[in-house]
Design an enzyme around this catalytic site. Sequence first.
Site, PDB file in Angstrom:
ATOM      1  N   SER A   2       3.431  11.839  -1.101  1.00  0.00           N
ATOM      2  CA  SER A   2       2.519  11.847   0.046  1.00  0.00           C
ATOM      3  C   SER A   2       3.215  12.525   1.209  1.00  0.00           C
ATOM      4  CB  SER A   2       2.153  10.405   0.429  1.00  0.00           C
ATOM      5  OG  SER A   2       1.361  10.372   1.599  1.00  0.00           O
ATOM      6  N   TYR A   5       4.976   1.630   2.136  1.00  0.00           N
ATOM      7  CA  TYR A   5       4.391   2.750   1.391  1.00  0.00           C
ATOM      8  C   TYR A   5       5.153   4.042   1.661  1.00  0.00           C
ATOM      9  CZ  TYR A   5       0.960   6.391   0.219  1.00  0.00           C
ATOM     10  OH  TYR A   5       0.340   7.514  -0.281  1.00  0.00           O
TER      11      TYR A   5
END
Length: 254
Positions: free
Chosen positions: A138, A152
């Site tokens: 990401s 995350y």
Amino acid sequence: MFTSVAGRSVVVTGGSKGIGKGIARVFARAGANVLIVGRDESGLKAAAEELGATHVVADVSRADDCARIAETAAERYGGVDVLCANAGIFPDKRLADMTEADIDEVFGVNLKGTMLTVRACLPALEASGRGRVILTSSITGPFTGFPGWSHYGASKAGQLGFMRTAALELASKGITVNAVLPGNIMTEGLADLGEEYLRSMEAAIPMRRLGSVEDIGNACLFLATDEAAFITGHSLVVDGGQVLPESQEALDVV
């Protein structure tokens, strides 16, 4: 024209929805034999029927389940040519409120799960002679941050650290290891956040639109081709230029 991936065995973890389903759809359309993996059997079955793929219920945070993923791909398709390690979770929790269990859950799926899945598929990837490992990381973590996603972001940055050493270790076996880094992507449920929220997300992207799941799938497809055989240990940002502006003003003046 790129070499066709038709007939190749492709495993996509987290493949029943969102980006994973988009990746699986792109490979299925290209003629690959696709095995999607997830924890929700009903969702997996529906997605597999829609995509023309097969499925296996497994939890990537468990080593035994990862071994079963590789075994299932071998039984159904003769091995694994491409592993798209896409499974990931992103629960929202501020650092001050985060528990040890919260951290373990996110790291267990996003980072440990990536490592266990790759390890389980190594024999099949080596036997393929053209093994490809493609991680879904990401921009959050490696490039950006967002409140509530410290665990995350750390897991996604950790995937890139794993990628670089894994690429070194596996290069002599003919296996490449790369990552795609999505920006803001339109997935199921995002529309529920409202039109105003979607417009604000689009305003942060120079291309003035959210990415599609197929945008990520196409990047993965390229990294799986024979033409990408000399690319390993690298990350491909697919974000419409989202990480480029140094401020909102930089977008407003263009």
